[in-house]
Design an enzyme around this catalytic site. Structure first.
Site, PDB file in Angstrom:
ATOM      1  N   CYS A   2       0.865  -1.177   0.000  1.00 51.17           N
ATOM      2  CA  CYS A   2       0.000   0.000   0.000  1.00 51.17           C
ATOM      3  C   CYS A   2       0.900   1.225   0.000  1.00 51.17           C
ATOM      4  O   CYS A   2       1.459   1.591   1.035  1.00 51.17           O
ATOM      5  CB  CYS A   2      -0.921  -0.003   1.216  1.00 51.17           C
ATOM      6  N   GLU A 127      -3.457   0.917  -6.238  1.00 52.57           N
ATOM      7  CA  GLU A 127      -2.471  -0.114  -6.507  1.00 52.57           C
ATOM      8  C   GLU A 127      -2.279  -0.206  -8.016  1.00 52.57           C
ATOM      9  O   GLU A 127      -3.210   0.065  -8.784  1.00 52.57           O
ATOM     10  CB  GLU A 127      -2.923  -1.469  -5.929  1.00 52.57           C
TER      11      GLU A 127
END
Length: 335
Positions: A2, A127
């Site tokens: 992340c 992402e």
């Protein structure tokens, strides 16, 4: 992993979105600590600051450990034992912490065993999927329901807006060797990606879904470390859509960062409820100002009190939020 998030709510709306039931069953809102330091952002990267929830007892020893406070902390954990005078001289990246090594690595083990657990708040996270022609970014978030469009009445205490993503984190407090202001920093715990998002990346943040999980993670006095770490698991209760490469540069801070796009004929594209709501909200937020105004934000029932979101795609609510109902957004990939 992340490495990029969005948290676009203003300080007061964020506090109302985090309402919870305390140990006695009373409805409460967490108090902000240094709220003036918080800045909403559509594209937040490591070394920037972001909002986290933690137990008040970390700041006040005689406080009820179940009481929550909001605090703006820097992303990228600096251990309390770090001896250099500049935290930017950390020799390694601590923005993410792998769940399988968090009780082994000295950067995290000490803080975790002392109960320094926090919940990192975001609209969602970005992402990037590796492709032959480059990387395609996606925005990943909790499923949303149609009633998220409700504006509520002025003065309403109940939050009826976007359900925030709640990620498990570890924080620490570092004091400069020469003295000075204490620096609070955090890391986001990561786990193996769930089946639905593994095609994007093999890692994802550890997401706490629902108030019971959040309560156990934050209440370090009642829930020991060995029990709390059992909460750190992949979740399937997330949805996603592709976004523009506009988000690639962390300097870009605008609603376009998380707006859904169409990838092309090679992939089926479908408008779904949640992206419609978010897109309509984001469009309204841009009128007259590059950032949201407090009064423009939708007010939802607290995400920590309502029952878990239904399992469904959510791109349509985001689509409606930007007022582009005629444009398609990618649906959730089927297993």
């Amino acid at each position: 992993m992340c490495g990029r998030t969005a948290c676009s709510l203003g300080a007061d709306s964020l506090r109302r979105a985090c309402a919870y039931s305390d140990r006695r069953g009373q409805r409460r809102q967490p108090e902000w600590i240094r709220a003036e330091r918080y800045r909403p952002c559509y594209n937040k990267g490591p070394q920037s600051s972001g909002p986290v929830l933690l137990s008040r007892r970390h700041l006040q020893q005689d406080a009820d450990s179940s009481e929550r406070v909001l605090m703006d902390m820097r992303w990228g954990l600096v251990p309390s034992w770090f001896k250099k005078d500049d935290p930017s001289k950390m020799p390694f990246n601590t923005s993410n912490c792998r769940s399988d090594t968090m009780l082994k690595k000295s950067s995290y083990k000490g803080a975790l065993l002392k109960g320094k657990r926090c919940v990192v708040l975001a609209d969602g996270f970005y992402e990037w999927q590796q492709q032959s022609g480059g990387k395609q970014p996606y925005f990943i978030y909790f499923p949303q329901t149609k009633d998220t469009v409700a504006e509520g009445k002025e003065g309403d205490e109940e939050w009826r807006g976007w359900r925030l993503l709640t990620m498990a984190g570890i924080f620490d407090c570092w004091e400069p060797p020469a003295g000075g202001e204490m620096l609070y920093t955090y890391t986001i715990i990561t786990v193996d990606a769930s089946k639905d998002v593994s095609f994007i990346h093999h890692r994802m943040p550890a997401i706490l879904d629902g108030d019971e999980a959040i309560r156990k993670w934050l209440d370090f006095a009642e829930v020991p470390t060995q029990e709390a770490v059992k909460l750190i698991q992949p979740t399937e209760n997330i949805v996603f859509h592709p976004v523009s490469t506009f988000v690639n540069s962390v300097r870009n801070n605008a609603p376009e960062c998380l707006a859904p796009i169409e990838l092309g004929a090679a992939k089926e594209v479908k408008t779904t409820p949640s992206s419609k709501v978010m897109l309509g909200w984001l469009k309204k937020s841009q009128e007259g100002s590059p950032q949201k105004k407090e009064n423009d934000l939708p007010r939802w029932t607290s995400q920590f009190i309502h029952s878990p979101s239904p399992k469904k795609t959510s791109a349509g609510i985001l689509q409606q939020w930007l007022g582009k109902e005629g444009e398609p957004a990618a649906k959730k990939r089927k297993a």
